[in-house]
Design a protein around this motif. Structure first.
Motif, PDB file in Angstrom:
ATOM      1  N   UNK A   1      34.929   6.946 -37.478  1.00 10.03           N
ATOM      2  CA  UNK A   1      34.273   5.701 -38.427  1.00 10.03           C
ATOM      3  C   UNK A   1      33.637   4.600 -38.038  1.00 10.03           C
ATOM      4  N   UNK A   2      34.349   4.068 -36.508  1.00 16.28           N
ATOM      5  CA  UNK A   2      34.861   2.573 -36.218  1.00 16.28           C
ATOM      6  C   UNK A   2      33.145   2.798 -35.659  1.00 16.28           C
ATOM      7  N   UNK A   3      33.292   4.017 -34.409  1.00 12.34           N
ATOM      8  CA  UNK A   3      31.640   4.434 -33.842  1.00 12.34           C
ATOM      9  C   UNK A   3      30.275   4.354 -34.971  1.00 12.34           C
TER      10      UNK A   3
ATOM     11  N   UNK B   1      25.486  -0.295 -38.577  1.00  9.27           N
ATOM     12  CA  UNK B   1      25.061  -1.468 -38.591  1.00  9.27           C
ATOM     13  C   UNK B   1      25.764  -2.680 -37.903  1.00  9.27           C
ATOM     14  N   UNK B   2      24.472  -2.931 -36.572  1.00  9.79           N
ATOM     15  CA  UNK B   2      25.738  -3.448 -35.476  1.00  9.79           C
ATOM     16  C   UNK B   2      26.043  -4.763 -35.621  1.00  9.79           C
ATOM     17  N   UNK B   3      25.827  -5.591 -36.472  1.00  8.11           N
ATOM     18  CA  UNK B   3      25.934  -6.728 -37.444  1.00  8.11           C
ATOM     19  C   UNK B   3      27.159  -7.041 -37.294  1.00  8.11           C
ATOM     20  N   UNK B   4      28.141  -5.771 -37.115  1.00  8.10           N
ATOM     21  CA  UNK B   4      29.881  -5.621 -37.454  1.00  8.10           C
ATOM     22  C   UNK B   4      30.302  -5.786 -35.473  1.00  8.10           C
TER      23      UNK B   4
ATOM     24  N   UNK C   1      29.617  -8.355 -33.067  1.00  4.82           N
ATOM     25  CA  UNK C   1      30.643  -9.417 -32.713  1.00  4.82           C
ATOM     26  C   UNK C   1      32.177  -9.107 -32.969  1.00  4.82           C
ATOM     27  N   UNK C   2      32.550  -8.850 -34.414  1.00  8.33           N
ATOM     28  CA  UNK C   2      34.003  -8.802 -35.035  1.00  8.33           C
ATOM     29  C   UNK C   2      34.319  -7.685 -34.240  1.00  8.33           C
ATOM     30  N   UNK C   3      34.307  -6.807 -33.881  1.00  4.62           N
ATOM     31  CA  UNK C   3      34.525  -5.885 -32.515  1.00  4.62           C
ATOM     32  C   UNK C   3      35.050  -6.871 -31.207  1.00  4.62           C
ATOM     33  N   UNK C   4      34.046  -7.529 -31.111  1.00  6.65           N
ATOM     34  CA  UNK C   4      33.749  -8.136 -29.544  1.00  6.65           C
ATOM     35  C   UNK C   4      35.296  -9.505 -29.256  1.00  6.65           C
ATOM     36  N   UNK C   5      35.185  -9.664 -30.846  1.00  5.80           N
ATOM     37  CA  UNK C   5      36.263 -10.664 -31.000  1.00  5.80           C
ATOM     38  C   UNK C   5      37.142 -10.292 -31.321  1.00  5.80           C
ATOM     39  N   UNK C   6      37.535  -8.862 -31.893  1.00  4.69           N
ATOM     40  CA  UNK C   6      39.143  -8.040 -31.455  1.00  4.69           C
ATOM     41  C   UNK C   6      38.927  -7.398 -29.817  1.00  4.69           C
ATOM     42  N   UNK C   7      38.160  -8.016 -29.341  1.00  7.60           N
ATOM     43  CA  UNK C   7      38.329  -7.260 -28.172  1.00  7.60           C
ATOM     44  C   UNK C   7      38.735  -5.200 -28.317  1.00  7.60           C
ATOM     45  N   UNK C   8      37.852  -4.894 -28.438  1.00 11.61           N
ATOM     46  CA  UNK C   8      37.706  -3.787 -29.216  1.00 11.61           C
ATOM     47  C   UNK C   8      36.754  -2.484 -28.477  1.00 11.61           C
ATOM     48  N   UNK C   9      35.516  -3.616 -27.405  1.00  9.64           N
ATOM     49  CA  UNK C   9      35.255  -2.342 -27.257  1.00  9.64           C
ATOM     50  C   UNK C   9      35.140  -1.203 -26.475  1.00  9.64           C
ATOM     51  N   UNK C  10      36.144  -1.517 -25.641  1.00 10.75           N
ATOM     52  CA  UNK C  10      36.343  -0.755 -24.653  1.00 10.75           C
ATOM     53  C   UNK C  10      37.484   1.495 -25.497  1.00 10.75           C
TER      54      UNK C  10
END
Length: 711
Positions: free
Chosen positions: A677-679, A685-688, A690-699
């Motif tokens: 679901x996250x992927x 919707x790429x606008x999500x 930044x929120x992912x980057x803010x939460x250090x969730x790229x890995x």
């Protein structure tokens, strides 16, 4: 057959052979080495062994003391020119030739051994076990390491009660194949026959370790060992009480002797049997009844005549009832006695006749005896061989008549079960085990009886509670009559009485849907349609169970999914998810996940009716991981709809999914559903991001992408 080697001799000989095999393999590896030094060393060692084997061959043959096949471990002598120092290539060629000759000899021996094995099998099937052993032994003389010959011979030894030899052969079979299930099985049987109960169980445990799928066989074997151990223990205790002069034990023996005295009046036999039934009131009494040939009472002509008479006089009825009461006392909780009783031809032949005799006392006590024997697996198997189903159905039909007749049919003093205790229904008086042998009873054919009496009620609820038995579930799940009966009962739930029956039948259906069968697929559409209609019922219990049935039946039928989606199931499930308790919610979200998995219409309707996914987001915060996992799955399916991901902007969806995908969830499936679901959310919707980057969730997102691609 030829005498076998002593255990220490055979073990040493076998281990010596294995070492030589390893040594020859190492030599061959050295001879094929690319390192000249290693190859030269291997050639020197081979020539040394050739000389040693040649010198010791005559001595080795002189030590052979039995007529058996000796695995040829000596290397054939090579021509003198090889010993004189041929090149390594010529030496390897000669060695290869020798290996081929050995392979040819083994192939011939294997053919001969297989032929002898088949002859042994023919003799075994014909019951000539001594000849079978001889043929298997001859086969082993041709090929000593053939595991099947050892296990087959062990089986023949078991038939001849030569248990030690059977164990020895099983041990040899395990040397040939350490994972041989048959060897452990037969060795367990042999140890059991020798009353080595601990060793027997160890063999059966080894079977389960090798193949966990053999759990049912393991349970049967262990149960057999436990029963035999109990039988031995009970008989030893009973013998001690007799030797100690126990009055009850001695009086039981005396009563049996009197009853077996020929030439008595039928009333005397009846009185003696009644007294005996009172004495056989504990385990010791049951054991003494068995060991003193109590089950041979039917050999007495007057007793057998009264028991088997087609038309019984009052005195014969009384004697027959007395016999049934005696057998109930002797068999209550005693599987060995049940086995002996049901193994008697007269009893097997008469039980169906007694059920349909028309005499209430006989019918009642016969049903009580059958119920008693049906409480355990071995008793049910024995009863299944009897022609009882049609007679029992006729007897159960008596519940629709007068109270007196119903009591005569249903008053069974044994393991009875209740349905929905504490929910306002009466106790259901019906034997648990009997249902396993009654697949054709009226209660499984749509004629659920609702008997409004103070003490009893025969309803569909009894079947609901009984279906905890896996064997029963499997039988009923295959029955078209049972499913049709369930559909018929679910058609009317308006009155209080019918509501209880519908509730019970829905419980039955949920239990049956734990099984898989073609019959369930055939009935999936009408079942789902009936449950969809019940979602509007005023009784919340019925709504919960109907939702549960939907959650279990929809996965087996895409057609059923299509029908319920057309019928508005998505909107109904969302309504339940807003106000219902956890159980109903777990069923509802699972139903939605099934529908959104295969139906585009279901995805679109969920996006339409769950504004900004408020319901699903709330479920993602649930403490129930199954609810969380299904909610994440639904969300991932709905994100395939254009614009769905954009509606989640400014929500905490990224945080919720990141927590579950990152390891907060214990279940791998929940982590995967959340990751998918996250992927999909960030991809749609790429606008999500930044929120992912803010939460250090790229890995975590990178890890999630593999699930997106694979899905």
């Amino acid at each position: 057959p030829p005498a076998m080697l002593r255990d220490e001799d055979t073990e040493a000989d076998f281990q010596r052979f294995l070492r030589r095999v390893d040594e020859v393999a190492n030599l061959l590896q050295g001879l094929n080495s690319s390192d000249p030094a290693v190859k030269e060393e291997a050639i020197a060692e081979t020539e040394k062994r050739l000389r040693e084997e040649g010198a010791s061959r005559e001595e080795e043959e002189s030590r052979s003391t039995v007529n058996r096949t000796v695995i040829n471990t000596s290397v054939r002598a090579f021509p003198s020119e090889i010993k004189a120092g041929l090149s390594s290539g010529a030496f390897l060629a000669a060695l290869e030739k020798d290996a081929k000759e050995r392979a040819q000899r083994r192939k011939r021996n294997e053919q001969l051994a297989n032929a002898l094995k088949e002859k042994g099998n023919e003799a075994f099937r014909a019951g000539d076990f001594a000849l079978a052993i001889q043929r298997y032994t001859e086969g082993l003389e041709k090929l000593r390491d053939k595991q099947e010959l050892y296990t087959n011979r062990a089986q023949a030894y078991l038939k001849l009660h030569e248990y030690e030899k059977a164990i020895s052969d099983c041990e040899w079979a395990l040397k040939c194949n350490k994972s041989c299930l048959k060897a452990y099985f037969l060795m367990g049987k042999a140890h059991l026959a020798l009353q080595h109960f601990s060793e027997s169980r160890q063999c059966y445990e080894k079977m389960l370790q090798i193949d966990p799928k053999k759990e049912n066989l393991f349970k049967d074997c262990v149960n057999e060992a436990s029963l035999e151990e109990r039988r031995v223990r009970d008989e030893e205790r009973a013998a001690r009480e007799v030797q100690a002069g126990n009055a009850a034990a001695l009086s039981l023996q005396e009563l049996l002797q009197r009853i077996n005295t020929p030439g008595q009046d039928i009333l005397c036999y009846t009185a003696g049997i009644r007294l005996l039934a009172e004495v056989v009131n504990n385990c010791t009494g049951q054991t003494l009844f068995r060991t003193n040939n109590g089950f041979s009472i039917l050999r007495n002509e007057p007793v057998r005549g009264a028991f088997c008479a087609e038309r019984k006089s009052p005195a014969e009825v009384e004697l027959c009832v007395s016999l049934l009461l005696l057998w109930q006392a002797a068999c209550a909780g005693n599987e060995e006695n049940q086995r002996l009783l049901l193994a008697q031809p007269e009893v097997s032949a008469q039980l169906p006749e007694l059920l349909s005799s028309g005499t209430h006392e006989i019918q009642r006590e016969t049903l009580a005896l059958i119920s008693l024997c049906s409480e355990n697996e071995s008793g049910r198997r024995l009863l299944a061989r009897q022609d009882l189903a049609s007679r029992l159905q006729m007897l159960i039909e008596l519940v629709k008549n007068t109270d007196e007749e119903a009591d005569g049919a249903m008053s069974i003093p044994s393991d009875l079960t209740g349905a929905d205790r504490g929910a306002g229904t009466h106790s259901v008086l019906f034997p648990r085990g009997l249902v396993l042998i009654l697949p054709s009873l009226a209660v499984f054919q749509g004629r659920f009886r609702r008997v409004k009496r103070a003490g009893t009620a025969l309803t569909g609820g009894m079947v609901d509670s009984l279906c905890a038995d896996a064997e029963l579930r499997a039988q009923l799940a295959q029955s078209r009559e049972c499913w049709q009966a369930c559909l018929d009962e679910c058609s009317d739930g308006s009155s209080p009485g019918s509501s209880e029956c519908v509730l019970a039948v829905l419980g039955l259906m949920m239990n049956l849907l734990l099984e898989s069968s073609d019959t369930i697929q055939d009935f999936a559409v009408p079942i789902s349609g009936r449950c969809l209609a019940l979602l509007s019922h005023q009784d919340g219990r019925i709504v919960t169970r109907a939702t549960g049935v939907l959650s279990r039946v929809l996965p087996v039928s895409p057609s059923a999914v299509e029908e319920v989606v057309k019928g508005g199931v998505v909107k109904k499930m969302l309504k339940f998810l807003k106000v219902a308790g956890q159980l109903t919610s777990s069923y509802a979200i699972k139903t939605l996940s099934i529908c959104t998995k295969s139906s585009r219409q279901a995805q679109e309707e969920l996006v339409k009716w769950d504004k900004r996914f408020q319901v699903l987001l709330k479920l993602l915060e649930s403490e129930n991981e199954l609810i969380v996992g299904n909610a994440a799955f639904c969300l991932s399916q709905c994100l395939l709809i254009p614009g769905a991901a954009a509606s989640l902007l400014d929500s905490n969806v990224v945080l919720l999914l990141l927590r579950q995908a990152g390891g907060d969830a214990q279940r791998t499936s929940v982590q995967q559903n959340s990751a998918i679901a996250l992927g999909r959310l960030c991809k749609a919707e790429p606008r999500h991001i930044p929120q992912l980057r803010k939460l250090n969730g790229f890995a975590i997102l990178n890890s999630a992408m593999k699930y997106v691609h694979s899905s």
